[in-house]
Scaffold this motif. Structure first.
Motif, PDB file in Angstrom:
ATOM      1  N   ASP A  55      45.672  42.272  55.406  1.00  0.00           N
ATOM      2  CA  ASP A  55      45.302  41.037  54.491  1.00  0.00           C
ATOM      3  C   ASP A  55      46.486  40.336  53.795  1.00  0.00           C
ATOM      4  O   ASP A  55      46.378  39.233  53.417  1.00  0.00           O
ATOM      5  CB  ASP A  55      44.724  42.104  53.293  1.00  0.00           C
ATOM      6  N   GLU A  56      47.564  41.173  53.562  1.00  0.00           N
ATOM      7  CA  GLU A  56      49.030  40.393  53.231  1.00  0.00           C
ATOM      8  C   GLU A  56      49.304  39.279  54.061  1.00  0.00           C
ATOM      9  O   GLU A  56      49.606  38.226  53.548  1.00  0.00           O
ATOM     10  CB  GLU A  56      50.088  41.371  53.077  1.00  0.00           C
TER      11      GLU A  56
ATOM     12  N   PRO B 116      53.201  40.003  43.579  1.00  0.00           N
ATOM     13  CA  PRO B 116      52.260  41.186  43.246  1.00  0.00           C
ATOM     14  C   PRO B 116      52.929  42.055  42.260  1.00  0.00           C
ATOM     15  O   PRO B 116      52.289  42.583  41.351  1.00  0.00           O
ATOM     16  CB  PRO B 116      51.832  41.937  44.431  1.00  0.00           C
ATOM     17  N   GLU B 117      54.200  42.426  42.399  1.00  0.00           N
ATOM     18  CA  GLU B 117      54.835  43.457  41.810  1.00  0.00           C
ATOM     19  C   GLU B 117      55.004  42.694  40.089  1.00  0.00           C
ATOM     20  O   GLU B 117      54.580  43.549  39.212  1.00  0.00           O
ATOM     21  CB  GLU B 117      56.378  43.643  41.968  1.00  0.00           C
TER      22      GLU B 117
ATOM     23  N   ALA C 174      49.983  46.639  43.730  1.00  0.00           N
ATOM     24  CA  ALA C 174      51.352  46.023  43.238  1.00  0.00           C
ATOM     25  C   ALA C 174      52.288  45.783  44.319  1.00  0.00           C
ATOM     26  O   ALA C 174      53.382  45.113  44.211  1.00  0.00           O
ATOM     27  CB  ALA C 174      52.085  47.489  42.436  1.00  0.00           C
ATOM     28  N   ILE C 175      52.029  46.467  45.561  1.00  0.00           N
ATOM     29  CA  ILE C 175      53.162  46.029  46.564  1.00  0.00           C
ATOM     30  C   ILE C 175      52.461  44.939  47.455  1.00  0.00           C
ATOM     31  O   ILE C 175      53.246  44.157  47.982  1.00  0.00           O
ATOM     32  CB  ILE C 175      52.951  47.266  47.607  1.00  0.00           C
ATOM     33  N   GLY C 176      51.137  44.611  47.797  1.00  0.00           N
ATOM     34  CA  GLY C 176      50.620  44.059  48.684  1.00  0.00           C
ATOM     35  C   GLY C 176      49.748  42.987  47.838  1.00  0.00           C
ATOM     36  O   GLY C 176      48.948  43.302  46.978  1.00  0.00           O
ATOM     37  N   LEU C 177      49.732  41.550  47.910  1.00  0.00           N
ATOM     38  CA  LEU C 177      49.100  40.658  47.132  1.00  0.00           C
ATOM     39  C   LEU C 177      47.759  40.357  47.849  1.00  0.00           C
ATOM     40  O   LEU C 177      47.551  39.867  48.909  1.00  0.00           O
ATOM     41  CB  LEU C 177      49.830  39.040  47.198  1.00  0.00           C
ATOM     42  N   LEU C 178      46.650  40.769  47.074  1.00  0.00           N
ATOM     43  CA  LEU C 178      45.280  40.412  47.349  1.00  0.00           C
ATOM     44  C   LEU C 178      44.703  39.462  46.134  1.00  0.00           C
ATOM     45  O   LEU C 178      45.311  39.488  45.088  1.00  0.00           O
ATOM     46  CB  LEU C 178      44.577  41.873  47.497  1.00  0.00           C
TER      47      LEU C 178
END
Length: 507
Positions: free
Chosen positions: A33-34, A76-77, A134-138
């Motif tokens: 997804d990222e 995302p963080e 928080a790690i991967g932007l969705l």
């Protein structure tokens, strides 16, 4: 141990979690997804086949500078930190509402607003799944802080009974950005509308600011509407079909509910139960309406889960529930019921740490475990480099894979080569690269974690209208094995496939 104020503990907890996320962000490659949403930024548009455009727009500045995965994951963080702060603010505003209107906890005083906010944030930090976002932007990573912002505005409306022009402008911006983030933002908007409707005074109907906010939100989401209108409404039609899922099964509902408890932890559920036990017997309609920010989206996704669904879809709802849980847990803590709270928090944090370690290790490949989901996070950069090298050496028109989940990583790491999806199902790749032209020769990439047979004449691929397609020949070129800490995770196979052609109709 030194006794710091609750606000300091909130900051320390967020910073520690953020450092862990930061380290993981540089250690692993893009997930499916990222990579897909990062490709949005490489192919800027007013909207996209499967989601609104903000998830791509927000990454564009970093991606245009050719930033690596770790730097891109700062987006995302920062959104996760903002979400934690939003939970803290909503908790304090909810605390003021309860205290100001004597809405519960009848005989004993509430803990401080900061203590309630601390407990709410700790519920979020102890929940395993939000760390993934928080790690991967969705799109959900974007929708979470925006939903909290809308909930915060709803709380301020209840407390003040009115809005200034500036408040209405802020609300319109939040609603518009939420609509640009994900279509399920309509559930958050519905929860806000219910807050307005249950309020004793309906003064908002006659206020110009309310209608200005609604119009402003529509203007912000107009790119999505315009793009869909010019593309035969494909995104809306896809999401309606996607949300409906496949055939209904109650076992999927049970699995969904069990997975929700595992992903978000029992602490937030127990805290909400304690809040409701002490507060809702007063019948305060405004507080009941505020719970709609959780109940409406969660209830809809739970109802749809019988046909299928993903656990992270409910993330904005759980973040909106955290302030209620924080107040319930802070109350229990002040009454010396601390052992079980500590035990559950340690249990959930241990799960999170084990999850981090599991990801870094590359998962476990054994005969007893048929599929290692963590293997999906390693090897794609190397595969993209090898695919680029072989495609140029063999002078082919591009790269081909047989499922979009394989295509997103290859398209990201083999940029700028076009990537064609051979499954004949319409998706975003058709809009970016089109269908593979007849007569083309490509480099076919196969991954053992999702293996397909080579589409040659004896095993053609069926198209939507019953046609069958195949290559005249596929010749193996190379293969690479992916290992992590001495453990074999998967392999990539590269073949030269020539003369893509229609072989006839399905019998």
């Amino acid at each position: 141990m030194r006794q710091y104020p609750p606000t300091v503990w909130v900051i320390i907890s967020i910073l520690i979690a953020a450092l862990v996320h930061f380290g993981l962000g540089f250690a692993i490659e893009f997930s499916v997804d990222e990579a897909h949403y990062a490709l949005y930024a490489r192919h800027l548009a007013l909207s996209y086949f499967d989601h609104p455009p903000l998830v791509g727009w927000i990454q564009w500045p970093l991606i245009s500078l050719s930033a690596n995965e770790g730097i891109i994951r700062l987006v995302p963080e920062l959104l996760w930190v903002l979400s934690c702060y939003g939970v803290f603010l909503v908790s304090k505003e909810l605390h003021r509402l309860i205290q100001g209107r004597n809405a519960g906890f009848l005989t004993s005083a509430l803990p401080s607003a900061n203590s309630c906010g601390l407990m709410a944030v700790l519920c979020v930090i102890a929940a395993p799944l939000p760390h993934v976002l928080a790690i991967g932007l969705l799109p959900d990573t974007l929708l979470i802080p925006l939903s909290l912002g809308i909930m915060l505005m709803a709380l301020r409306w209840i407390r003040k009974d009115t809005f200034s022009t500036g408040d209405w402008i802020v609300l319109g911006i939040l609603l518009g950005l939420a609509g640009l983030s994900k279509y399920t933002a309509c559930f958050t908007a519905l929860a806000l509308l219910i807050v307005f409707l249950v309020h004793p005074r309906k003064t908002w109907i006659g206020q110009r600011g309310f209608w200005f906010a609604a119009v402003f939100a529509l203007i912000l989401i107009s790119p999505v509407i315009y793009w869909n209108g010019s593309h035969d409404w494909i995104s809306f039609r896809y999401q309606i079909a996607h949300g409906g899922g496949s055939s209904w099964a109650w076992r999927r509902v049970a699995a969904f509910l069990g997975l929700q408890v595992l992903c978000f932890g029992p602490l937030i559920i127990i805290g909400t139960f304690l809040f409701c036990k002490n507060c809702l017997h007063t019948g305060r309609r405004s507080i009941l309406a505020l719970l709609g920010f959780f109940v409406i989206p969660f209830g809809i996704f739970a109802a749809l889960s019988g046909g299928g669904g993903l656990p992270h879809w409910t993330s904005p709802a759980w973040f909106c529930l955290a302030p209620f849980a924080g107040i319930g847990l802070a109350k229990a803590w002040s009454m010396r019921h601390r052992f079980w709270i500590k035990l559950l928090w340690i249990f959930q944090i241990t799960l999170c740490l084990l999850g981090f370690a599991y990801v870094l290790s590359g998962g476990i490949n054994t005969a007893a475990i048929k599929s290692n989901p963590i293997a999906d996070l390693y090897g794609w950069k190397l595969a993209g480099q090898k695919a680029t090298e072989l495609a140029k050496a063999n002078q082919v028109q591009g790269i081909a894979v047989q499922n979009w989940t394989l295509g997103s990583r290859i398209a990201w790491y083999a940029h700028p080569l076009p990537v064609f999806i051979l499954d004949q199902r319409q998706d975003q790749f058709d809009l970016w690269f089109g269908q593979l032209p007849l007569g083309s020769s490509v480099l076919l990439v196969n991954w053992t974690g999702m293996s397909f047979h080579q589409p040659t004449r004896d095993k053609p691929i069926s198209g939507p209208a019953g046609e069958q397609f195949a290559f005249a020949e596929c010749k193996p070129l190379d293969q690479i094995a992916i290992e992590r800490f001495g453990q074999h995770l998967s392999s990539f196979e590269f073949s030269l496939c020539t003369n893509w052609q229609k072989t006839g109709l399905r019998q």
